[in-house]
Design a protein around this motif. Structure first.
Motif, PDB file in Angstrom:
ATOM      1  N   UNK A  73       2.143  -4.426  -9.838  1.00 26.24           N
ATOM      2  CA  UNK A  73       1.419  -3.221 -10.283  1.00 26.24           C
ATOM      3  C   UNK A  73       2.360  -2.173 -10.878  1.00 26.24           C
ATOM      4  N   UNK A  74       3.652  -2.551 -10.979  1.00 26.61           N
ATOM      5  CA  UNK A  74       4.667  -1.704 -11.607  1.00 26.61           C
ATOM      6  C   UNK A  74       4.807  -0.354 -10.893  1.00 26.61           C
ATOM      7  N   UNK A  75       4.947  -0.415  -9.572  1.00 21.69           N
ATOM      8  CA  UNK A  75       5.159   0.785  -8.746  1.00 21.69           C
ATOM      9  C   UNK A  75       6.471   0.624  -7.987  1.00 21.69           C
ATOM     10  N   UNK A  76       7.041   1.752  -7.599  1.00 17.46           N
ATOM     11  CA  UNK A  76       8.270   1.743  -6.810  1.00 17.46           C
ATOM     12  C   UNK A  76       7.938   1.323  -5.384  1.00 17.46           C
ATOM     13  N   UNK A  77       8.602   0.274  -4.902  1.00 17.47           N
ATOM     14  CA  UNK A  77       8.325  -0.254  -3.563  1.00 17.47           C
ATOM     15  C   UNK A  77       8.669   0.760  -2.471  1.00 17.47           C
ATOM     16  N   UNK A  78       9.601   1.671  -2.752  1.00 18.29           N
ATOM     17  CA  UNK A  78      10.021   2.651  -1.745  1.00 18.29           C
ATOM     18  C   UNK A  78       9.016   3.783  -1.559  1.00 18.29           C
ATOM     19  N   UNK A  79       8.190   4.010  -2.570  1.00 15.81           N
ATOM     20  CA  UNK A  79       7.217   5.104  -2.469  1.00 15.81           C
ATOM     21  C   UNK A  79       5.788   4.595  -2.289  1.00 15.81           C
ATOM     22  N   UNK A  80       5.562   3.320  -2.564  1.00 15.15           N
ATOM     23  CA  UNK A  80       4.217   2.745  -2.436  1.00 15.15           C
ATOM     24  C   UNK A  80       3.854   2.580  -0.971  1.00 15.15           C
ATOM     25  N   UNK A  81       2.656   2.996  -0.614  1.00 14.80           N
ATOM     26  CA  UNK A  81       2.175   2.898   0.766  1.00 14.80           C
ATOM     27  C   UNK A  81       0.865   2.116   0.773  1.00 14.80           C
ATOM     28  N   UNK A  82       0.505   1.603   1.939  1.00 11.65           N
ATOM     29  CA  UNK A  82      -0.742   0.831   2.076  1.00 11.65           C
ATOM     30  C   UNK A  82      -1.958   1.676   1.678  1.00 11.65           C
ATOM     31  N   UNK A  83      -2.055   2.937   2.112  1.00  9.51           N
ATOM     32  CA  UNK A  83      -3.210   3.739   1.669  1.00  9.51           C
ATOM     33  C   UNK A  83      -3.311   3.847   0.137  1.00  9.51           C
ATOM     34  N   UNK A  84      -2.152   3.845  -0.551  1.00  2.98           N
ATOM     35  CA  UNK A  84      -2.168   3.855  -2.016  1.00  2.98           C
ATOM     36  C   UNK A  84      -2.819   2.585  -2.551  1.00  2.98           C
ATOM     37  N   UNK A  85      -2.479   1.461  -1.926  1.00  2.00           N
ATOM     38  CA  UNK A  85      -3.079   0.185  -2.341  1.00  2.00           C
ATOM     39  C   UNK A  85      -4.580   0.172  -2.066  1.00  2.00           C
ATOM     40  N   UNK A  86      -4.974   0.734  -0.941  1.00  2.00           N
ATOM     41  CA  UNK A  86      -6.404   0.809  -0.617  1.00  2.00           C
ATOM     42  C   UNK A  86      -7.139   1.593  -1.703  1.00  2.00           C
ATOM     43  N   UNK A  87      -6.554   2.703  -2.132  1.00  2.00           N
ATOM     44  CA  UNK A  87      -7.169   3.502  -3.206  1.00  2.00           C
ATOM     45  C   UNK A  87      -7.247   2.718  -4.514  1.00  2.00           C
ATOM     46  N   UNK A  88      -6.222   1.930  -4.793  1.00  2.00           N
ATOM     47  CA  UNK A  88      -6.188   1.160  -6.045  1.00  2.00           C
ATOM     48  C   UNK A  88      -7.212   0.027  -6.074  1.00  2.00           C
ATOM     49  N   UNK A  89      -7.692  -0.361  -4.913  1.00  2.00           N
ATOM     50  CA  UNK A  89      -8.619  -1.502  -4.828  1.00  2.00           C
ATOM     51  C   UNK A  89     -10.086  -1.076  -4.904  1.00  2.00           C
ATOM     52  N   UNK A  90     -10.370   0.064  -5.463  1.00  2.00           N
ATOM     53  CA  UNK A  90     -11.760   0.527  -5.556  1.00  2.00           C
ATOM     54  C   UNK A  90     -12.639  -0.433  -6.346  1.00  2.00           C
ATOM     55  N   UNK A  91     -12.043  -1.117  -7.303  1.00  2.00           N
ATOM     56  CA  UNK A  91     -12.813  -2.078  -8.112  1.00  2.00           C
ATOM     57  C   UNK A  91     -13.157  -3.332  -7.309  1.00  2.00           C
ATOM     58  N   UNK A  92     -12.428  -3.576  -6.240  1.00  2.00           N
ATOM     59  CA  UNK A  92     -12.684  -4.755  -5.394  1.00  2.00           C
ATOM     60  C   UNK A  92     -12.929  -4.283  -3.965  1.00  2.00           C
ATOM     61  N   UNK A  93     -14.167  -3.848  -3.678  1.00  2.00           N
ATOM     62  CA  UNK A  93     -14.466  -3.214  -2.382  1.00  2.00           C
ATOM     63  C   UNK A  93     -14.270  -4.128  -1.175  1.00  2.00           C
ATOM     64  N   UNK A  94     -14.481  -5.430  -1.333  1.00  2.00           N
ATOM     65  CA  UNK A  94     -14.315  -6.337  -0.192  1.00  2.00           C
ATOM     66  C   UNK A  94     -12.849  -6.365   0.248  1.00  2.00           C
ATOM     67  N   UNK A  95     -11.932  -6.529  -0.701  1.00  2.00           N
ATOM     68  CA  UNK A  95     -10.497  -6.513  -0.372  1.00  2.00           C
ATOM     69  C   UNK A  95     -10.081  -5.133   0.123  1.00  2.00           C
ATOM     70  N   UNK A  96     -10.665  -4.096  -0.464  1.00  2.00           N
ATOM     71  CA  UNK A  96     -10.347  -2.732  -0.057  1.00  2.00           C
ATOM     72  C   UNK A  96     -10.699  -2.531   1.419  1.00  2.00           C
ATOM     73  N   UNK A  97     -11.889  -2.972   1.815  1.00  2.00           N
ATOM     74  CA  UNK A  97     -12.312  -2.840   3.224  1.00  2.00           C
ATOM     75  C   UNK A  97     -11.404  -3.641   4.151  1.00  2.00           C
ATOM     76  N   UNK A  98     -11.094  -4.881   3.768  1.00  2.00           N
ATOM     77  CA  UNK A  98     -10.228  -5.726   4.605  1.00  2.00           C
ATOM     78  C   UNK A  98      -8.851  -5.086   4.799  1.00  2.00           C
ATOM     79  N   UNK A  99      -8.274  -4.611   3.694  1.00  2.00           N
ATOM     80  CA  UNK A  99      -6.943  -4.003   3.776  1.00  2.00           C
ATOM     81  C   UNK A  99      -6.973  -2.729   4.621  1.00  2.00           C
TER      82      UNK A  99
END
Length: 173
Positions: A73-99
């Motif tokens: 996703x071309x993000x810095x691994x040191x600043x990327x957090x799980x909640x950021x990934x959850x926000x990015x998964x809005x287009x895929x709600x099933x994966x978003x809920x699981x994560x």
């Protein structure tokens, strides 16, 4: 990307299971600490070490998967957090809920392990203070006060009352 997210969710799920196992062992340790059963405490501690080893391996795997996700996703691994990934998964709600669910479960398990371990640490600290107190009492019994006997020159010639005199325990008495 989808398989990377599935891998991340799977690793986080396994990690939360291991933290829950660790929590169970920590809770099992509390009454053992209270009772002072050192043999059982050693067994539980050995079991904990095995679980911690598995957690460390899963943590390393999680870091690898997380690095791969950050690169995709071309993000810095040191600043990327799980909640950021959850926000990015809005287009895929099933994966978003699981994560989100597995992240919350892991956070809860880690928090509970910390709480129980802090409680166990306090119990061990209290036990050590009691041992130190007992040692001080035993040592002070050897140091009984002197009698107030004075000789003609007004020098104290008293002896220690009831002291063992540094000889230790005498089983013949």
């Amino acid at each position: 990307m989808a398989s990377l997210m599935e891998n991340l969710i799977e690793v986080l799920d396994l990690e939360s299971q291991e933290y829950e196992n660790l929590l169970g062992l920590s809770m099992k340790k509390t009454p053992v600490i209270i009772s002072g059963d050192l043999d059982q405490l050693a067994k539980i501690t050995d079991e904990e070490q095995v679980v911690v080893g598995r957690i460390n391996r899963l943590e390393q795997k999680r870091e690898e998967v997380f690095t791969d996700v950050a690169n995709v996703i071309n993000k810095d691994v040191n600043t990327l957090m799980i909640p950021d990934l959850v926000d990015m998964l809005k287009a895929r709600p099933q994966e978003q809920r699981k994560l989100a669910k597995v992240h919350d479960r892991l956070g809860t398990a880690v928090h509970q392990v910390r709480r129980v371990n802090e409680q166990n640490r306090a119990l061990i600290q209290n036990a050590l203070e009691m041992v130190e107190f007992d040692i001080n009492v035993l040592q002070s019994m050897k140091m009984a006060p002197e009698t107030a006997n004075y000789n003609k020159g007004a020098y104290n010639s008293g002896v220690h009352m009831g002291g063992i005199g540094g000889k230790g325990f005498d089983a013949k008495q």
